[in-house]
Write an enzyme that holds these catalytic residues in place. Structure first.
Site, PDB file in Angstrom:
ATOM      1  N   SER A 263      -3.265  63.953  31.568  1.00  0.00           N
ATOM      2  CA  SER A 263      -4.525  63.792  32.300  1.00  0.00           C
ATOM      3  C   SER A 263      -5.023  62.363  32.185  1.00  0.00           C
ATOM      4  O   SER A 263      -4.706  61.652  31.221  1.00  0.00           O
ATOM      5  CB  SER A 263      -5.583  64.745  31.739  1.00  0.00           C
ATOM      6  OG  SER A 263      -6.883  64.438  32.215  1.00  0.00           O
TER       7      SER A 263
ATOM      8  N   TYR B 198      -9.967  68.689  24.498  1.00  0.00           N
ATOM      9  CA  TYR B 198      -9.073  68.655  25.658  1.00  0.00           C
ATOM     10  C   TYR B 198      -8.418  67.278  25.784  1.00  0.00           C
ATOM     11  O   TYR B 198      -7.196  67.172  25.948  1.00  0.00           O
ATOM     12  CB  TYR B 198      -9.863  68.991  26.917  1.00  0.00           C
ATOM     13  CG  TYR B 198      -9.101  68.852  28.214  1.00  0.00           C
ATOM     14  CD1 TYR B 198      -8.292  69.894  28.684  1.00  0.00           C
ATOM     15  CD2 TYR B 198      -9.209  67.703  28.991  1.00  0.00           C
ATOM     16  CE1 TYR B 198      -7.609  69.772  29.880  1.00  0.00           C
ATOM     17  CE2 TYR B 198      -8.520  67.581  30.187  1.00  0.00           C
ATOM     18  CZ  TYR B 198      -7.726  68.615  30.632  1.00  0.00           C
ATOM     19  OH  TYR B 198      -7.045  68.486  31.822  1.00  0.00           O
TER      20      TYR B 198
END
Length: 289
Positions: free
Chosen positions: A181, A194
């Protein structure tokens, strides 16, 4: 970011109470296909296993791989209706699809998923580690040990477990593509756990690439920016959802079908001299390195 940009509405305000989110309940629906795309058999005769393949980026990758000739196994947690739709789209391309429900955070399930894939589809050539979860928290004190364990178990332990299960079946010329990401590179103050897992995936990808290069197996990653998937309305409040993606240079979120081509490129022979690399489809965010 200007005040005008922060208030830009890219989609209707919405929120889903269940996690994982359901693509079938999103407005508008994410775009999984590019009907104008002309295939050329880049994955003809291959078999791909895609975690999180029921919706969002995973679904778009499954459909594109099928259009390029691959049979596909999709792994999902419990989103049965989304998985059925993903399988329908794959089969519409004339390819076989196996949908496998379970938790990638459990090594025994990962072993079962790979075994089912090979048993039903005959082989395994491409592994796409894509399943993920996120739990935004404004205050670091609210990130419980249970949340940390759950996020890491899905987002990075699952990549280890699925790769361990797949490796005995991957031969020379096979490839692994991991979803990381943009948060691994620029950080995210409300997604600490995350973001940490996504940074771990980058290191995992680079290290695994070095380990497997002697076996002729390539390992690469894709680091999407803000992409319109069920993860967004199921984890963010309505006001953030409506302006999701507005802080990118393109001032909009990406669609799953705008990311899928990165996975295809890395999975096929077009990327035969690339391993240990990460592609960044992120709307122009300059922070990657």
């Amino acid at each position: 970011m200007s005040q005008g940009t922060s208030e830009k509405q890219n989609q209707p305000p919405q929120h889903q109470n269940q996690r994982p989110g359901r693509e079938s309940e999103m407005t508008p629906r994410p775009k999984a296909e590019d009907r104008q795309y002309t295939p050329s058999g880049k994955l003809r005769g291959k078999v791909a296993l895609i975690t999180g393949g029921d919706s969002g980026i995973g679904r778009a990758v499954a459909v594109l791989f099928a259009r390029e000739g691959a049979d596909v196994a999709i792994v999902y947690l419990d989103e049965g209706e989304d998985a059925k739709e993903a399988a329908r789209l794959v089969e519409r391309e004339g390819q076989r699809c196996v949908a496998i429900a379970g938790d990638v955070g459990r090594p025994e399930f990962c072993a079962k998923a790979v075994e089912t894939t090979v048993s039903e589809l005959g082989r395994l050539d491409v592994l796409v580690n894509n399943a993920a979860e996120q739990h935004p928290q404004k205050d670091m004190a609210d990130i419980s040990p249970e949340q940390i364990d759950r996020t890491f178990r899905t987002n990075i332990y699952g990549y280890f477990f699925m790769t361990q299960a797949a490796l005995p079946h991957l031969k020379k010329g096979a490839s692994i593509v991991n979803t990381t990401s943009v948060t691994a590179y620029r950080g995210s103050p409300d997604l600490l756990d995350y973001s940490a897992t996504k940074g771990a995936i980058v290191a995992f990808t680079r290290s695994l690439a070095q380990k497997l290069v002697k076996d002729g197996i390539r390992v690469n990653g894709v680091a999407p920016g803000p992409i319109w998937t069920p993860l967004i309305p199921s984890t963010f409040p309505e006001d953030k959802v409506k302006s999701f993606g507005a802080n990118t240079p393109m001032q909009r979120p990406g669609q799953p079908n705008e990311v899928a081509s990165c996975f295809l490129f890395l999975a096929c022979e077009d990327a035969s001299y690339i391993t240990g690399s990460v592609i960044h489809p992120n709307g122009g965010d300059p922070t990657e390195s």
